[in-house]
Design a protein around this motif. Structure first.
Motif, PDB file in Angstrom:
ATOM      1  N   GLU A  95      -9.217  -0.955 -12.868  1.00  0.00           N
ATOM      2  CA  GLU A  95      -8.270  -1.163 -11.775  1.00  0.00           C
ATOM      3  C   GLU A  95      -7.277  -0.015 -11.655  1.00  0.00           C
ATOM      4  O   GLU A  95      -6.726   0.235 -10.595  1.00  0.00           O
ATOM      5  CB  GLU A  95      -7.508  -2.476 -11.965  1.00  0.00           C
ATOM      6  N   TRP A  96      -7.043   0.688 -12.718  1.00  0.00           N
ATOM      7  CA  TRP A  96      -6.071   1.776 -12.787  1.00  0.00           C
ATOM      8  C   TRP A  96      -6.603   3.079 -12.191  1.00  0.00           C
ATOM      9  O   TRP A  96      -5.833   3.987 -11.897  1.00  0.00           O
ATOM     10  CB  TRP A  96      -5.689   2.035 -14.252  1.00  0.00           C
ATOM     11  N   LEU A  97      -7.906   3.203 -12.005  1.00  0.00           N
ATOM     12  CA  LEU A  97      -8.514   4.494 -11.672  1.00  0.00           C
ATOM     13  C   LEU A  97      -8.004   5.097 -10.360  1.00  0.00           C
ATOM     14  O   LEU A  97      -7.630   6.272 -10.316  1.00  0.00           O
ATOM     15  CB  LEU A  97     -10.033   4.347 -11.631  1.00  0.00           C
ATOM     16  N   SER A  98      -7.951   4.325  -9.301  1.00  0.00           N
ATOM     17  CA  SER A  98      -7.505   4.866  -8.012  1.00  0.00           C
ATOM     18  C   SER A  98      -6.035   5.276  -8.072  1.00  0.00           C
ATOM     19  O   SER A  98      -5.645   6.304  -7.511  1.00  0.00           O
ATOM     20  CB  SER A  98      -7.734   3.858  -6.894  1.00  0.00           C
ATOM     21  N   SER A  99      -5.222   4.497  -8.779  1.00  0.00           N
ATOM     22  CA  SER A  99      -3.800   4.835  -8.891  1.00  0.00           C
ATOM     23  C   SER A  99      -3.595   6.137  -9.660  1.00  0.00           C
ATOM     24  O   SER A  99      -2.790   6.981  -9.261  1.00  0.00           O
ATOM     25  CB  SER A  99      -3.042   3.707  -9.589  1.00  0.00           C
ATOM     26  N   ILE A 100      -4.323   6.313 -10.745  1.00  0.00           N
ATOM     27  CA  ILE A 100      -4.210   7.548 -11.535  1.00  0.00           C
ATOM     28  C   ILE A 100      -4.689   8.741 -10.719  1.00  0.00           C
ATOM     29  O   ILE A 100      -4.109   9.832 -10.779  1.00  0.00           O
ATOM     30  CB  ILE A 100      -5.000   7.426 -12.856  1.00  0.00           C
ATOM     31  N   PHE A 101      -5.734   8.564  -9.940  1.00  0.00           N
ATOM     32  CA  PHE A 101      -6.247   9.626  -9.070  1.00  0.00           C
ATOM     33  C   PHE A 101      -5.164  10.082  -8.087  1.00  0.00           C
ATOM     34  O   PHE A 101      -4.934  11.276  -7.909  1.00  0.00           O
ATOM     35  CB  PHE A 101      -7.480   9.098  -8.324  1.00  0.00           C
ATOM     36  N   ILE A 102      -4.474   9.124  -7.477  1.00  0.00           N
ATOM     37  CA  ILE A 102      -3.409   9.444  -6.525  1.00  0.00           C
ATOM     38  C   ILE A 102      -2.205  10.064  -7.235  1.00  0.00           C
ATOM     39  O   ILE A 102      -1.613  11.042  -6.759  1.00  0.00           O
ATOM     40  CB  ILE A 102      -3.003   8.187  -5.717  1.00  0.00           C
ATOM     41  N   ILE A 103      -1.838   9.530  -8.381  1.00  0.00           N
ATOM     42  CA  ILE A 103      -0.718  10.108  -9.140  1.00  0.00           C
ATOM     43  C   ILE A 103      -1.020  11.561  -9.500  1.00  0.00           C
ATOM     44  O   ILE A 103      -0.184  12.444  -9.331  1.00  0.00           O
ATOM     45  CB  ILE A 103      -0.432   9.279 -10.414  1.00  0.00           C
ATOM     46  N   LYS A 104      -2.227  11.809  -9.981  1.00  0.00           N
ATOM     47  CA  LYS A 104      -2.609  13.157 -10.415  1.00  0.00           C
ATOM     48  C   LYS A 104      -2.539  14.163  -9.273  1.00  0.00           C
ATOM     49  O   LYS A 104      -1.974  15.246  -9.423  1.00  0.00           O
ATOM     50  CB  LYS A 104      -4.027  13.120 -10.991  1.00  0.00           C
ATOM     51  N   LEU A 105      -3.110  13.818  -8.137  1.00  0.00           N
ATOM     52  CA  LEU A 105      -3.224  14.810  -7.072  1.00  0.00           C
ATOM     53  C   LEU A 105      -2.064  14.800  -6.088  1.00  0.00           C
ATOM     54  O   LEU A 105      -1.654  15.854  -5.612  1.00  0.00           O
ATOM     55  CB  LEU A 105      -4.551  14.628  -6.338  1.00  0.00           C
TER      56      LEU A 105
END
Length: 124
Positions: A95-105
């Protein structure tokens, strides 16, 4: 590398440094989310939605004045964190994957580290 991204230096850059310096090409090359539907039971719309959300967010941020970059990027991250688990069914534990992707980029790469530093004091 991030300091290079937000400077005006253009001479003697390697191809990798020029790639990182590009505001839109570097994030556009992040295709990690497209590996998820290949190996897990997730629809392609999951990867397409988050990829487009990321690219549109970066485009929006760069259209705004510099002083709004950080708060708008944070708002986008909050929206991604709230929307992430509710829009798509993803495997338990990812569930965290999309949020981390957005935080990173969006929040880490797109936003300048020192947004209020005067341009004439960049290299000091």
């Amino acid at each position: 590398m991030k300091r290079l991204l937000h400077t005006s230096q253009t001479t003697d850059l390697s191809w990798l440094q020029r790639l990182v310096k590009n505001r839109f090409l570097f994030p556009a090359l992040h295709f990690q989310l497209f590996a998820i539907p290949l190996v897990l039971d997730v629809t392609w719309s999951y990867a397409i939605f988050w990829y487009l959300f990321m690219m549109l967010s970066i485009f929006l941020i760069h259209m705004l004045p510099l002083y709004l970059h950080r708060p708008i990027a944070l708002l986008i991250v909050i929206i991604a964190i709230v929307m992430g688990p509710t829009l798509f069914s993803v495997p338990t534990g990812l569930e965290w994957l999309s949020s981390i992707f957005i935080i990173k980029l969006v929040l880490s790469h797109c936003v300048r580290e020192e947004p209020y530093r005067p341009d004439d004091q960049k290299n000091n």
